[in-house]
Design an enzyme around this catalytic site. Structure first.
Site, PDB file in Angstrom:
ATOM      1  N   GLU A  26      46.755  19.164  27.088  1.00  0.00           N
ATOM      2  CA  GLU A  26      47.697  18.339  26.329  1.00  0.00           C
ATOM      3  C   GLU A  26      49.112  18.891  26.404  1.00  0.00           C
ATOM      4  OE1 GLU A  26      48.483  19.033  22.282  1.00  0.00           O
ATOM      5  OE2 GLU A  26      46.488  19.869  21.928  1.00  0.00           O
ATOM      6  N   LYS A  88      56.183  12.568  19.714  1.00  0.00           N
ATOM      7  CA  LYS A  88      54.765  12.899  19.613  1.00  0.00           C
ATOM      8  C   LYS A  88      53.961  11.608  19.668  1.00  0.00           C
ATOM      9  CE  LYS A  88      51.481  15.322  16.585  1.00  0.00           C
ATOM     10  NZ  LYS A  88      51.332  16.036  15.286  1.00  0.00           N
ATOM     11  N   VAL A 108      45.781  15.202  21.040  1.00  0.00           N
ATOM     12  CA  VAL A 108      44.383  15.207  21.493  1.00  0.00           C
ATOM     13  C   VAL A 108      43.922  13.782  21.760  1.00  0.00           C
ATOM     14  CG1 VAL A 108      42.007  15.679  20.792  1.00  0.00           C
ATOM     15  CG2 VAL A 108      43.783  17.393  20.382  1.00  0.00           C
ATOM     16  N   ASP A 140      44.088   9.505   5.086  1.00  0.00           N
ATOM     17  CA  ASP A 140      44.709  10.246   6.185  1.00  0.00           C
ATOM     18  C   ASP A 140      43.623  10.928   7.015  1.00  0.00           C
ATOM     19  OD1 ASP A 140      46.356  11.603   7.884  1.00  0.00           O
ATOM     20  OD2 ASP A 140      47.520  12.627   6.336  1.00  0.00           O
ATOM     21  N   SER A 142      42.711  11.827  11.133  1.00  0.00           N
ATOM     22  CA  SER A 142      43.275  11.907  12.477  1.00  0.00           C
ATOM     23  C   SER A 142      42.631  10.906  13.424  1.00  0.00           C
ATOM     24  CB  SER A 142      43.091  13.320  13.039  1.00  0.00           C
ATOM     25  OG  SER A 142      43.455  13.368  14.399  1.00  0.00           O
ATOM     26  N   ALA A 143      43.475  10.330  14.278  1.00  0.00           N
ATOM     27  CA  ALA A 143      42.972   9.427  15.321  1.00  0.00           C
ATOM     28  C   ALA A 143      42.105  10.163  16.334  1.00  0.00           C
ATOM     29  CB  ALA A 143      44.146   8.763  16.031  1.00  0.00           C
ATOM     30  N   ASP A 144      42.199  11.500  16.369  1.00  0.00           N
ATOM     31  CA  ASP A 144      41.373  12.276  17.300  1.00  0.00           C
ATOM     32  C   ASP A 144      39.898  11.923  17.133  1.00  0.00           C
ATOM     33  OD1 ASP A 144      43.771  13.531  17.826  1.00  0.00           O
ATOM     34  OD2 ASP A 144      43.164  15.497  17.085  1.00  0.00           O
ATOM     35  N   LYS A 161      41.784  22.758  12.087  1.00  0.00           N
ATOM     36  CA  LYS A 161      42.681  23.631  11.329  1.00  0.00           C
ATOM     37  C   LYS A 161      42.270  23.679   9.854  1.00  0.00           C
ATOM     38  CE  LYS A 161      46.450  22.798  14.541  1.00  0.00           C
ATOM     39  NZ  LYS A 161      45.731  21.870  15.422  1.00  0.00           N
TER      40      LYS A 161
END
Length: 307
Positions: A26, A88, A108, A140, A142-144, A161
């Site tokens: 990435e 981003k 990611v 909230d 993540s789209a990951d 994390k």
């Protein structure tokens, strides 16, 4: 993805045509996660590690409104130059970025999507995004996770994390039928820490076992879910637990105080860790990514040999 929006570098295209191992990398780590000039040094080092292990690196970014798979060194310098202020880009941002001809760094989610479009099945990175704390109120997430649930790419990382809700993240991965494999570990890693306090469903010891599990998933399991292969940070680079907990508490307070939300959370918190730890977290971040990329290359080679 239309070919006009996808530019595959000559070295990567040749490796894919010949069935050789390729590892996606990435660019958000380089443009937003590490300061200059450490970012350029890290980008070059990651590519060197992939080649050292017998695979071809494919660092991915969006340049002039096109997804570039396998940056030249000049393009890598362009990505790492803080004066360029790359946007981003998650997967949802790719369409507008293409249309407006912008330069962007891939997360990611977008890196996995572009890698899959190019025919690359292994991706080495630092940490996976996940369910954020308080997501029951903020939504909230993540789209990951959504991309991994429907993109047949193996992501090699050091877990998620510590700012995230790790149990909820693992639950959502289970709901999405994404296999989670621990690389030489029974415990789910916590990025700067080797152990988040939770187990992994499956353990694999070595690249051959990992490749066998990934190949079986791809060949015999219905659907298009990817695979998450989690590799703990090397023990000698693990952050001291007391320091980690102090940084996490002060970082979360900073996010609340400054009302930081969404995609800005991770870069702000990483910057806080890097600054407040006087470089300890920066070293840990670079070393865990190097370890993950090394594993990704070895697994990619093992998969290529099975084909």
């Amino acid at each position: 993805m239309a070919q006009s929006q996808l530019r595959v570098g000559e070295e990567v295209a040749g490796a894919l045509a010949e069935g050789r191992a390729v590892v996606a990398l990435e660019s958000t780590l380089l443009s937003h996660g590490l300061p200059a000039p450490a970012n350029l040094a890290a980008g070059r080092e990651l590519e060197r590690i992939v080649r050292e292990r017998g695979a071809v690196p494919a660092t991915i970014a969006v340049l002039d409104g096109a997804a570039v798979v396998g940056l030249t060194d000049a393009e890598l310098q362009r990505v790492c130059d803080p004066a360029n202020k790359l946007v981003k880009l998650s997967r949802r941002d790719l369409g507008p970025a293409f249309a407006l001809g912008v330069d962007g760094a891939t997360t990611v989610a977008s890196t996995a999507a572009i890698a899959d479009a190019a025919g690359i099945g292994v991706f080495g990175t630092g940490g996976l995004g996940g369910v954020h704390r308080g997501a029951r109120d903020t939504w909230d997430v993540s789209a990951d996770l959504a991309v991994l649930a429907e993109t047949p790419v193996t992501v090699v990382c050091s877990g998620v994390k510590s700012i995230l809700d790790v149990p909820a993240t693992l639950e959502l991965l289970e709901t999405s039928s994404v296999p989670v494999l621990g690389y030489g570990t029974d415990r789910f890693p916590g990025f700067y820490l080797r152990d988040s306090g939770l187990d992994v469903p499956w353990r694999v010891d070595g690249a051959e076992q990992a490749a066998a599990a990934i190949a079986a998933h791809r060949a015999h399991v219905p659907g298009r879910a990817g695979v998450l292969l989690v590799n703990p940070i090397p023990v000698e680079h693990e952050m001291d637990l007391d320091l980690h907990d102090r940084l996490l508490a002060s970082g979360l307070a900073k996010l609340e105080r400054e009302d930081v939300r969404g995609k800005d959370v991770t870069p702000v918190l990483l910057e806080h860790f890097h600054t407040a730890s006087e470089g300890v977290s920066l070293t840990a971040n670079v070393e865990l990514v190097k370890s993950n990329v090394r594993v990704a290359a070895e697994v990619a080679v093992a998969l290529a040999e099975r084909a």
